[in-house]
Design an enzyme around this catalytic site. Structure first.
Site, PDB file in Angstrom:
ATOM      1  N   LYS A  17       0.853  -1.204   0.000  1.00 45.25           N
ATOM      2  CA  LYS A  17       0.000   0.000   0.000  1.00 45.25           C
ATOM      3  C   LYS A  17       0.879   1.240   0.000  1.00 45.25           C
ATOM      4  CE  LYS A  17      -3.935   1.880   2.720  1.00 45.25           C
ATOM      5  NZ  LYS A  17      -4.755   1.649   3.930  1.00 45.25           N
ATOM      6  N   SER A  63      -9.649   1.567   3.346  1.00 44.91           N
ATOM      7  CA  SER A  63      -8.881   2.341   2.395  1.00 44.91           C
ATOM      8  C   SER A  63      -7.844   1.530   1.612  1.00 44.91           C
ATOM      9  CB  SER A  63      -8.163   3.484   3.118  1.00 44.91           C
ATOM     10  OG  SER A  63      -7.227   2.969   4.044  1.00 44.91           O
ATOM     11  N   SER A  74      -9.631  -0.682   7.546  1.00 48.20           N
ATOM     12  CA  SER A  74      -9.128  -0.429   6.191  1.00 48.20           C
ATOM     13  C   SER A  74      -8.521  -1.631   5.479  1.00 48.20           C
ATOM     14  CB  SER A  74      -8.096   0.699   6.205  1.00 48.20           C
ATOM     15  OG  SER A  74      -8.750   1.933   6.240  1.00 48.20           O
TER      16      SER A  74
END
EC number: 6.3.5.7
Lengths: 528, 120
Positions: free
Chosen positions: A80, A175, A199
């Site tokens: 990420k 997210s 997330s």
């Protein structure tokens, strides 16, 4: 064969690399090629093609000499884009960090590289991980690979079917939506996400992959650009529970560079093949039948509880009376931490710098005006409001007190003999982008993190496991929450459940055809 | 301005408060939508007051029952000045460059970013 190779689990591909059935370079090239074919998903912000190929060549050389670094040697992974990567742009999906190249690696990234893993790229997210859709980043929204699946397309009318060019595609959740989409669409074998309010688990659930949020303090946060320091944990996204355990084994343990990692020795583990449910007590929290929970997910949840009961586990209804407040509590604590954490972005040392030059304050204000999106600026402002001298006790301290009540609820249950909690991960299956953006980011986060956030308040390990396909042919995930530092127990239960439900493999008909086809598994045994 | 007054009455948010927050945060509301966002955020947070927290200690960290790790006070890294300075947009002879300091933001009425008229 290539398609099948890419659909393999991390453990299978690791074995294939060791046996020489596939070379690290060949595998890396296949993944890079699939990343290009699936570019419309927008899962990656940066694809590190050259670096990945170099790493793959080095891995191949190590195998040739019979000296691989570890089980991950040659295994393609993604990270990420809120983890610092030395020499590789790290943006947090924000204009503020566009072009920023960190001088060091996050500890978790370093650990992957030390094992010989091949880093394919940095995945997309909501700006600074603030969101639950992966729709609010500076590089555009992430598309859920299931939008293009045979399973989903077969269930919807031909006119409303998602095509790469049309607008009815589904969101990934967030997210860490880029990481979930990357793992789900077979472009990598595992990915790092982060999890502050859900997330990692939320997009895992919507994209049909396993999403593990480990205990706070088990995995280093060094180099993870912070959101809420007392709740952030690196998350793990994989296609099966065994792989999550393998990744945890590589990533876990004390880090001298992160004083909030605990010093207790951490032993990597493999999950046993035979797991007897008779010795487990599974708690089903009644407060999680929240308003807004889809009837389909409720039914899957209830069938899962039956499954455990039939296998001899003790299943009981339990109560977590303060869980309902975790979202509002998080709303205040997150904004307060954001107000403080975002203070570092002043345009002077790194990141975006505005051309304003009347004064230092004017420069900082203009830089932040240009660099942050509305969501980030909104949280900074409300955080500053909650932290005002006249508001501090009323909001910030009050939220910290409510946090203790939420954490105590869990502690009481686990002391009373409950081993694992079984809950839904999300209220709904993935919805279309157009539907999703009808509500603002705060409203969506409040809805979407409702089942996941409390585990962060209490620092507990939790994992979302793909459980069934909905009537629309979309993934439904269920969440297991365990005792702090009892990841082995948590993942044993998750793995047992995974074996029972036989969740179907995503069928990216047409998109993966050039790679090959796989036998279609129409429905899972669990769902029928 | 009438709708403005109504908003302020409802939430105890005053022009002075908005100005104060912008100075503290060094982030501007940009437009009335930004102000409404704060208003909604505060309204949402009010739900906390439904919880009885009498006698409850605030919880800062889940690791509160442990001693956090403290390393030995030895230098283990350093001499990265050159590399770090490369990350900055403006430097001179090993220094970060900032415009003149100790100048507060202009007054509300002179601040061209403050709540654009066309948005109100």
């Amino acid at each position: 064969m290539a398609g099948k190779m890419l659909r393999a689990s991390l453990r299978e591909i690791s074995a294939a690399l060791k046996k020489g059935h596939v070379s690290s370079t060949e595998l890396c090239q296949k993944c890079l090629s699939l990343i290009k074919t699936t570019k419309f998903l927008n899962a990656y912000i940066t694809v590190t093609e050259d670096i990945a190929l170099k790493q793959a060549q080095a891995s191949e050389e190590r195998y040739r000499q019979g000296q691989p670094l570890g089980d991950l040697d040659g295994v393609p992974v993604a990270v990420k884009d809120n983890f610092s990567t030395a020499g590789i742009e790290t943006t947090c999906a924000s204009k503020m960090l566009k072009g920023y190249i960190p001088p060091y690696n996050a500890t978790v990234v370093q650990k992957l590289l030390d094992q010989g893993a091949v880093l394919l790229g940095k995945t997309n997210l909501d700006e600074f991980a603030m969101g639950s859709g992966s729709t609010d980043g500076a590089f555009g929204p992430v598309r859920n690979p299931w939008s293009y699946s045979r399973q989903y397309k077969g269930k919807c009318a031909p006119t409303s079917c998602a095509q790469p060019e049309d607008a009815s595609w589904l969101i990934t959740g967030g997210s860490s939506g880029g990481s979930a989409a990357a793992v789900s669409s077979f472009t990598c074998f595992a990915a790092l996400g982060s999890d502050t309010g859900g997330s990692t688990r939320n997009p895992a659930s919507l994209c049909g992959v396993v999403g593990l949020k480990p205990t706070y303090g088990l995995i280093s946060r060094y180099g993870l650009i912070p959101l809420v320091n007392s709740m952030d944990v690196p998350g793990i996204l994989t296609r099966c529970v065994d792989d999550a355990a393998a990744m945890l084994g590589v990533l876990g343990g004390h880090d001298p560079k992160d004083s909030t990692t605990v010093q207790d020795p951490f032993c990597p583990f493999q999950l046993p093949n035979l797991i007897d449910m008779k010795n487990f007590c599974i708690g089903v929290p009644k407060e999680y039948s929240a308003a807004g929970l889809s009837s389909e997910i409720l039914a899957v949840w209830s069938r899962a509880a039956d499954l455990f009961e039939k296998a001899g586990a003790k299943v009981m209804e339990v109560s977590l009376p303060h869980t309902a407040y975790s979202i509002v509590c998080y709303h205040v604590l997150c904004a307060a931490d954001v107000a403080s954490n975002m203070a570092r972005f002043d345009g002077l040392e790194y990141g975006h710098r505005s051309s304003a030059d009347q004064s230092t304050e004017a420069l900082i204000a203009a830089t932040r005006r240009e660099g942050f999106n509305d969501v980030v600026r909104g949280r900074i402002l409300s955080g500053n409001y909650f932290l005002l001298k006249q508001n501090y006790d009323n909001y910030f301290i009050k939220a910290q007190k409510v946090r203790r009540l939420i954490a105590t609820d869990f502690a009481k249950l686990f002391r009373s003999g409950v081993d694992i909690l079984l809950t839904p991960t999300t209220l709904n299956q993935a919805m279309s982008y157009h539907e999703f953006i009808k509500e603002d980011n705060r409203t969506r986060s409040a809805q979407d993190d409702i089942f996941t956030q409390a585990a962060n308040m209490a620092g507990l390990p939790a994992v979302s496991v793909p459980s069934a396909l909905s009537g629309k042919g979309l993934p439904i995930g269920l969440q297991f929450i365990g005792r702090a530092f009892h990841e082995l127990q948590l993942l044993m239960v998750a793995r047992w459940f995974e074996k029972q439900v036989q969740f179907p493999v995503l069928d990216l008909e047409g998109i993966m055809d050039p790679l090959d086809t796989v036998s279609h598994q129409e429905k899972s045994a669990f769902f029928s | 301005m009438r709708c403005l007054k109504k908003l302020f009455q409802r939430t105890k948010i005053t022009l002075e408060l908005l100005d104060h927050l912008e100075r503290l945060a060094l982030v501007d509301f940009r437009n009335w939508e930004g102000v409404r966002r704060l208003e909604k955020a505060v309204e949402f947070a009010e739900q906390l007051h439904a919880v009885n927290t009498d006698g409850v200690e605030p919880m800062e960290s889940v690791l509160e029952d442990r001693h956090l790790y403290l390393r030995e006070d030895n230098i283990s890294e350093g001499n990265h000045a050159e590399e770090l300075l490369k990350k900055a947009a403006k430097t001179v002879e090993g220094y970060f460059i900032a415009p003149p300091g100790n100048i507060p933001l202009p007054k509300v009425e002179e601040r061209n970013t403050f709540l654009h008229r066309e948005d109100s």
